[in-house]
Design an enzyme around this catalytic site. Structure first.
Site, PDB file in Angstrom:
ATOM      1  N   ASN A  27      -4.432  84.349  31.783  1.00  0.00           N
ATOM      2  CA  ASN A  27      -4.229  85.581  32.610  1.00  0.00           C
ATOM      3  C   ASN A  27      -2.859  85.934  32.038  1.00  0.00           C
ATOM      4  O   ASN A  27      -1.649  85.143  32.474  1.00  0.00           O
ATOM      5  CB  ASN A  27      -4.209  85.188  33.949  1.00  0.00           C
ATOM      6  CG  ASN A  27      -3.667  86.705  34.763  1.00  0.00           C
ATOM      7  OD1 ASN A  27      -2.950  87.532  34.019  1.00  0.00           O
ATOM      8  ND2 ASN A  27      -3.869  86.575  36.264  1.00  0.00           N
ATOM      9  N   ARG A  36      -1.286  99.856  33.212  1.00  0.00           N
ATOM     10  CA  ARG A  36      -1.786  98.493  33.333  1.00  0.00           C
ATOM     11  C   ARG A  36      -3.259  98.524  32.627  1.00  0.00           C
ATOM     12  O   ARG A  36      -3.855  97.554  32.526  1.00  0.00           O
ATOM     13  CB  ARG A  36      -1.941  97.941  34.690  1.00  0.00           C
ATOM     14  CG  ARG A  36      -0.722  97.607  35.620  1.00  0.00           C
ATOM     15  CD  ARG A  36      -0.766  96.895  36.591  1.00  0.00           C
ATOM     16  NE  ARG A  36       0.076  97.210  37.707  1.00  0.00           N
ATOM     17  CZ  ARG A  36       1.013  96.320  37.597  1.00  0.00           C
ATOM     18  NH1 ARG A  36       1.064  95.237  36.721  1.00  0.00           N
ATOM     19  NH2 ARG A  36       2.222  96.737  38.394  1.00  0.00           N
ATOM     20  N   TYR A  70      -3.072  90.452  45.063  1.00  0.00           N
ATOM     21  CA  TYR A  70      -3.607  89.447  44.363  1.00  0.00           C
ATOM     22  C   TYR A  70      -4.028  88.323  45.156  1.00  0.00           C
ATOM     23  O   TYR A  70      -4.328  87.146  44.682  1.00  0.00           O
ATOM     24  CB  TYR A  70      -2.293  88.818  43.567  1.00  0.00           C
ATOM     25  CG  TYR A  70      -1.677  89.811  42.563  1.00  0.00           C
ATOM     26  CD1 TYR A  70      -2.466  90.107  41.566  1.00  0.00           C
ATOM     27  CD2 TYR A  70      -0.316  90.393  42.850  1.00  0.00           C
ATOM     28  CE1 TYR A  70      -1.993  91.107  40.319  1.00  0.00           C
ATOM     29  CE2 TYR A  70      -0.035  91.320  41.820  1.00  0.00           C
ATOM     30  CZ  TYR A  70      -0.839  91.830  40.873  1.00  0.00           C
ATOM     31  OH  TYR A  70      -0.263  92.496  39.935  1.00  0.00           O
ATOM     32  N   PRO A 105       3.745  85.619  33.298  1.00  0.00           N
ATOM     33  CA  PRO A 105       4.781  85.832  34.272  1.00  0.00           C
ATOM     34  C   PRO A 105       4.580  86.266  35.705  1.00  0.00           C
ATOM     35  O   PRO A 105       3.568  86.838  35.720  1.00  0.00           O
ATOM     36  CB  PRO A 105       5.514  86.816  33.682  1.00  0.00           C
ATOM     37  CG  PRO A 105       4.687  87.227  32.465  1.00  0.00           C
ATOM     38  CD  PRO A 105       3.740  86.200  32.206  1.00  0.00           C
ATOM     39  N   ASN A 106       5.273  85.627  36.471  1.00  0.00           N
ATOM     40  CA  ASN A 106       4.913  85.957  38.006  1.00  0.00           C
ATOM     41  C   ASN A 106       3.708  85.362  38.750  1.00  0.00           C
ATOM     42  O   ASN A 106       3.752  85.314  39.796  1.00  0.00           O
ATOM     43  CB  ASN A 106       5.198  87.398  38.211  1.00  0.00           C
ATOM     44  CG  ASN A 106       6.612  87.989  37.710  1.00  0.00           C
ATOM     45  OD1 ASN A 106       7.601  87.499  38.014  1.00  0.00           O
ATOM     46  ND2 ASN A 106       6.265  89.056  36.894  1.00  0.00           N
ATOM     47  N   SER A 145      -6.504  91.289  39.587  1.00  0.00           N
ATOM     48  CA  SER A 145      -6.784  92.731  39.969  1.00  0.00           C
ATOM     49  C   SER A 145      -7.796  93.437  39.037  1.00  0.00           C
ATOM     50  O   SER A 145      -7.720  92.799  37.936  1.00  0.00           O
ATOM     51  CB  SER A 145      -5.377  93.274  40.496  1.00  0.00           C
ATOM     52  OG  SER A 145      -4.714  93.482  39.040  1.00  0.00           O
ATOM     53  N   GLU A 170      -9.673  86.656  28.674  1.00  0.00           N
ATOM     54  CA  GLU A 170      -8.436  87.313  29.046  1.00  0.00           C
ATOM     55  C   GLU A 170      -8.781  87.566  30.786  1.00  0.00           C
ATOM     56  O   GLU A 170      -9.924  88.036  31.106  1.00  0.00           O
ATOM     57  CB  GLU A 170      -8.116  88.688  28.441  1.00  0.00           C
ATOM     58  CG  GLU A 170      -7.077  89.490  29.276  1.00  0.00           C
ATOM     59  CD  GLU A 170      -6.883  90.961  28.799  1.00  0.00           C
ATOM     60  OE1 GLU A 170      -7.241  91.141  27.617  1.00  0.00           O
ATOM     61  OE2 GLU A 170      -6.485  91.688  29.494  1.00  0.00           O
ATOM     62  N   ASP A 229      -0.954  88.256  18.467  1.00  0.00           N
ATOM     63  CA  ASP A 229      -1.129  87.627  17.137  1.00  0.00           C
ATOM     64  C   ASP A 229      -1.116  86.285  17.458  1.00  0.00           C
ATOM     65  O   ASP A 229      -1.872  85.680  16.449  1.00  0.00           O
ATOM     66  CB  ASP A 229       0.254  88.259  16.442  1.00  0.00           C
ATOM     67  CG  ASP A 229       0.285  89.707  16.026  1.00  0.00           C
ATOM     68  OD1 ASP A 229      -0.567  90.180  16.167  1.00  0.00           O
ATOM     69  OD2 ASP A 229       1.518  89.977  15.436  1.00  0.00           O
ATOM     70  N   HIS A 276      -7.667  88.669  34.834  1.00  0.00           N
ATOM     71  CA  HIS A 276      -6.680  89.308  35.879  1.00  0.00           C
ATOM     72  C   HIS A 276      -7.357  89.391  37.132  1.00  0.00           C
ATOM     73  O   HIS A 276      -8.587  89.521  37.408  1.00  0.00           O
ATOM     74  CB  HIS A 276      -6.431  90.717  35.558  1.00  0.00           C
ATOM     75  CG  HIS A 276      -5.970  91.142  34.153  1.00  0.00           C
ATOM     76  ND1 HIS A 276      -4.880  90.777  33.742  1.00  0.00           N
ATOM     77  CD2 HIS A 276      -6.808  91.355  32.953  1.00  0.00           C
ATOM     78  CE1 HIS A 276      -4.683  90.906  32.592  1.00  0.00           C
ATOM     79  NE2 HIS A 276      -5.757  91.399  32.020  1.00  0.00           N
ATOM     80  N   ALA A 333       2.009  90.547  33.082  1.00  0.00           N
ATOM     81  CA  ALA A 333       2.472  91.747  32.500  1.00  0.00           C
ATOM     82  C   ALA A 333       2.461  91.935  31.071  1.00  0.00           C
ATOM     83  O   ALA A 333       2.497  92.932  30.364  1.00  0.00           O
ATOM     84  CB  ALA A 333       3.811  92.353  33.108  1.00  0.00           C
ATOM     85  N   ARG A 365      -5.577 100.433  38.583  1.00  0.00           N
ATOM     86  CA  ARG A 365      -4.313 100.698  38.895  1.00  0.00           C
ATOM     87  C   ARG A 365      -3.539 101.413  38.133  1.00  0.00           C
ATOM     88  O   ARG A 365      -4.197 102.299  37.499  1.00  0.00           O
ATOM     89  CB  ARG A 365      -3.859  98.999  38.715  1.00  0.00           C
ATOM     90  CG  ARG A 365      -4.682  98.258  39.845  1.00  0.00           C
ATOM     91  CD  ARG A 365      -4.118  96.906  39.728  1.00  0.00           C
ATOM     92  NE  ARG A 365      -2.692  96.915  40.181  1.00  0.00           N
ATOM     93  CZ  ARG A 365      -1.723  95.729  40.151  1.00  0.00           C
ATOM     94  NH1 ARG A 365      -2.187  94.613  39.572  1.00  0.00           N
ATOM     95  NH2 ARG A 365      -0.557  95.913  40.713  1.00  0.00           N
ATOM     96  N   ARG A 373       3.062  86.659  46.629  1.00  0.00           N
ATOM     97  CA  ARG A 373       3.135  87.892  45.778  1.00  0.00           C
ATOM     98  C   ARG A 373       2.297  89.178  46.042  1.00  0.00           C
ATOM     99  O   ARG A 373       0.990  88.772  45.888  1.00  0.00           O
ATOM    100  CB  ARG A 373       3.205  87.508  44.037  1.00  0.00           C
ATOM    101  CG  ARG A 373       3.387  88.806  43.374  1.00  0.00           C
ATOM    102  CD  ARG A 373       2.613  88.406  42.057  1.00  0.00           C
ATOM    103  NE  ARG A 373       3.061  89.585  41.142  1.00  0.00           N
ATOM    104  CZ  ARG A 373       2.422  89.440  39.927  1.00  0.00           C
ATOM    105  NH1 ARG A 373       1.576  88.801  39.340  1.00  0.00           N
ATOM    106  NH2 ARG A 373       2.700  90.723  39.088  1.00  0.00           N
TER     107      ARG A 373
END
Ligand SMILES: O=C1C[C@@](O)(C(=O)O)C[C@@H](O)[C@@H]1O
Length: 170
Positions: A98, A135, A46, A33-34, A126, A122, A111, A124, A101, A131, A41
């Site tokens: 990524n 997070r 970012y 998301p986002n 940032s 995984e 799962d 990110h 949130a 942070r 953004r």
């Protein structure tokens, strides 16, 4: 807009070999998301690269590394989960995700990734550990091969290299 190729097309690529007769690995890049808002953004956090730009660069790198890369983005948790499930039937070798949130909230995504048992990184943009406290916890990190964070868009390149390295060792 981020372009998605059909996972069936991806599956049809199964037998493709590189010029050196190596197996061509299949990697699925998922952005949550986002992340479609990248570029505008919170650029101070970012960066200014759009997701399109990141994906374009990554596809070029992937091609030169003998990797077929499928890039997808969704704001919906169920869509990300469905793509993770499909990845197994499409014989995806590795997932780079990524989760945005959902990293901090989604036991369902955890799962799904654990369920298909496809190795994943995984990532990110940032440094989530520097942070807000909410997070700093990830529901995915302990089932991932590894986590990359804090290197901005370049982190995606590191993730691709790490995937190639991981798969070449298998
Ligand atoms: O959406 C995002 C982006 C993010 O995953 C990152 O790439 O730094 C970090 C998350 O905490 C946040 O919700």
């Amino acid at each position: 807009m981020a372009s998605n190729i059909n996972l069936d097309t991806f599956a049809a690529d199964r037998s493709i070999m590189t010029a050196n007769n190596d197996k061509k690995f299949r990697v699925l890049l998922l952005n949550g998301p986002n992340l479609n808002l990248l570029g505008t953004r919170e650029p101070e956090i970012y960066g200014s690269d759009t997701l399109d730009k990141i994906e374009h660069r990554l596809r070029e790198h992937a091609e030169s590394m003998g990797i077929t890369l499928d890039c997808r983005q969704s704001n919906a948790e169920h869509q990300l989960i469905d793509w993770v499930h499909e990845a197994r039937t499409s014989h995806v070798d590795y997932i780079i995700i990524n989760p945005g949130a959902y990293t901090h909230t989604s036991i369902a995504l955890r799962d799904a990734l654990a369920g298909v048992a496809i190795p994943f990184t995984e990532i990110h943009l940032s440094n989530i550990h520097a942070r807000e406290e909410f997070r700093q916890h990830s529901f995915l990190a302990d089932v991932a091969v590894g986590v990359i964070c804090g290197f901005g868009a370049q982190g995606y390149d590191f993730a691709l290299q790490a995937a190639k390295h991981f798969l070449s060792k298998q």
